[in-house]
Design a protein around this motif. Sequence first.
Motif, short mmCIF file in Angstrom:
data_model
loop_
_atom_site.label_atom_id
_atom_site.label_comp_id
_atom_site.label_asym_id
_atom_site.label_seq_id
_atom_site.Cartn_x
_atom_site.Cartn_y
_atom_site.Cartn_z
N TYR A 211 0.86 -1.19 0.00
CA TYR A 211 0.00 0.00 0.00
C TYR A 211 0.90 1.23 0.00
O TYR A 211 1.76 1.37 0.87
N GLN A 212 0.68 2.12 -0.95
CA GLN A 212 1.43 3.37 -0.97
C GLN A 212 0.59 4.47 -0.32
O GLN A 212 -0.58 4.63 -0.67
N VAL A 213 1.20 5.18 0.62
CA VAL A 213 0.55 6.38 1.17
C VAL A 213 1.20 7.55 0.45
O VAL A 213 2.41 7.75 0.54
N GLY A 214 0.42 8.30 -0.28
CA GLY A 214 0.96 9.38 -1.11
C GLY A 214 1.38 10.58 -0.28
O GLY A 214 1.03 10.71 0.90
N ALA A 215 2.15 11.46 -0.93
CA ALA A 215 2.67 12.64 -0.25
C ALA A 215 1.54 13.48 0.36
O ALA A 215 1.66 14.00 1.47
N ARG A 216 0.43 13.56 -0.35
CA ARG A 216 -0.68 14.40 0.14
C ARG A 216 -1.38 13.78 1.33
O ARG A 216 -2.13 14.44 2.03
N ASN A 217 -1.18 12.50 1.52
CA ASN A 217 -1.82 11.79 2.64
C ASN A 217 -0.84 11.42 3.74
O ASN A 217 -1.17 10.67 4.65
N SER A 218 0.38 11.94 3.63
CA SER A 218 1.44 11.54 4.55
C SER A 218 1.07 11.80 6.02
O SER A 218 1.57 11.11 6.91
N GLN A 219 0.23 12.77 6.24
CA GLN A 219 -0.20 13.03 7.62
C GLN A 219 -1.71 12.83 7.78
O GLN A 219 -2.34 13.48 8.62
N ASN A 220 -2.25 11.92 6.99
CA ASN A 220 -3.66 11.53 7.19
C ASN A 220 -3.66 10.47 8.29
O ASN A 220 -3.51 9.27 8.03
N PHE A 221 -3.81 10.93 9.50
CA PHE A 221 -3.58 10.04 10.64
C PHE A 221 -4.63 8.94 10.76
O PHE A 221 -4.34 7.86 11.25
N ASN A 222 -5.83 9.20 10.29
CA ASN A 222 -6.84 8.13 10.29
C ASN A 222 -6.42 7.01 9.35
O ASN A 222 -6.54 5.82 9.68
N LEU A 223 -5.93 7.39 8.18
CA LEU A 223 -5.48 6.40 7.20
C LEU A 223 -4.30 5.60 7.77
O LEU A 223 -4.26 4.36 7.68
N LEU A 224 -3.37 6.30 8.39
CA LEU A 224 -2.19 5.64 8.96
C LEU A 224 -2.60 4.68 10.08
O LEU A 224 -2.11 3.55 10.16
N ASP A 225 -3.51 5.13 10.92
CA ASP A 225 -4.02 4.26 12.00
C ASP A 225 -4.60 2.97 11.44
O ASP A 225 -4.32 1.88 11.93
N GLU A 226 -5.42 3.12 10.41
CA GLU A 226 -6.09 1.94 9.83
C GLU A 226 -5.10 1.01 9.15
O GLU A 226 -5.26 -0.21 9.17
N LEU A 227 -4.07 1.59 8.52
CA LEU A 227 -3.06 0.74 7.87
C LEU A 227 -2.24 -0.02 8.92
O LEU A 227 -1.62 -1.03 8.61
#
Length: 339
Positions: free
Chosen positions: A181-197
């Motif tokens: 899974y790639q987390v893009g530069a624009r989502n690098s601090q999307n903490f909900n996304l990071l939590d779920e990953l």
Amino acid sequence: MIIQLQPDISDSQKENLILKVNGIGYKTTEVKTQLGSYLIGIGKKEFDIRKIGQLDGIIDIHIVSDEYKLVSKKWKVKPTSIDLGDNVFIKEGEMAVITGPCSIETEEQIRAVVAHCIENDIKMMRGGVFKPRSSPYAFRGLGLDGLKLWHEIASEAGIKIVTEVMQTSQIEEMYPYVDVYQVGARNSQNFNLLDELGKVDKAVMIKRGISGTIEELLQSAEYVFSGGNEKLILCERGIRTYERASRNTLDLNAIPILKAKSHLPVIVDPSHGIGIRAYVPQMALAGVMAGADGIIYESHEVPEKAYSDGQQTLDFAQSARLASWIRESFEMRKGFDLL
Ligand code: PEP
Ligand code: MN
């Protein structure tokens, strides 16, 4: 502090441990990953490490006072190796080559890129099916159907898939079809996304934010690790500076610094880093020499016709040359004994 717990620590041993750690003025958070269990202690007070270290149920205790802890090299000196199966790894000591288009476009294109990868012994293919575009009118990807088609063709050829996940609701539907899974530069601090990953048992590559610092990238990785997923890769893809002559400024400094601070593999994206096709090879090789564990770059059968990022995309002849230069440079670098 990081306390590595024994896998068979009993509830009462854990309770006692938490009590003692709280007792010296530290708040605790328990972290369970695919590979281990940890107790993170947050506090500032000085204490005698032996007081905790001698308690039952502990493997080891480490003082790490940085904001990021579990991704730090201060407690885990051994580099993290990401095993994608079929003998494909992203890890220190090997050079991962990942290529493919910015966006997955058509079945013919997927077949062409897969064939190009096979011809050049490239085991990992990149491509976006969910595209974060600065303009809402630009091509935004083929979505899940595109991913399924890609997976069908790539998995048959033994090629691993690296693709961007943009939001939490996509994680589960993408799961059977992705390898990283790639987390893009624009989502690098999307903490909900990071939590779920953090809850997923699959590799995650986090790109540095457009204006993100090295420390922020490490903290983003810490979110995923502390959520339970240790299979992490860091990616330097250029940052926004005052310079307008290139799309971004590829921060080569970040490579040795990340390698020194963290046990995670570091890969470099020279395509987004400079944004100019003719200079992608130079920056890729600079990334190798700076100590990267892999290079991810954009390629396409006819870059001029690419739906996105054609200006920074190599054709297959250029890509074939670059892949072999990357490997040659890596062999040369081995003689330098970096770090
Ligand atoms: C990409 O990899 O195509 C991409 C959108 O990258 P970034 O998130 O680094 O801009
Ligand atoms: Mn792109």
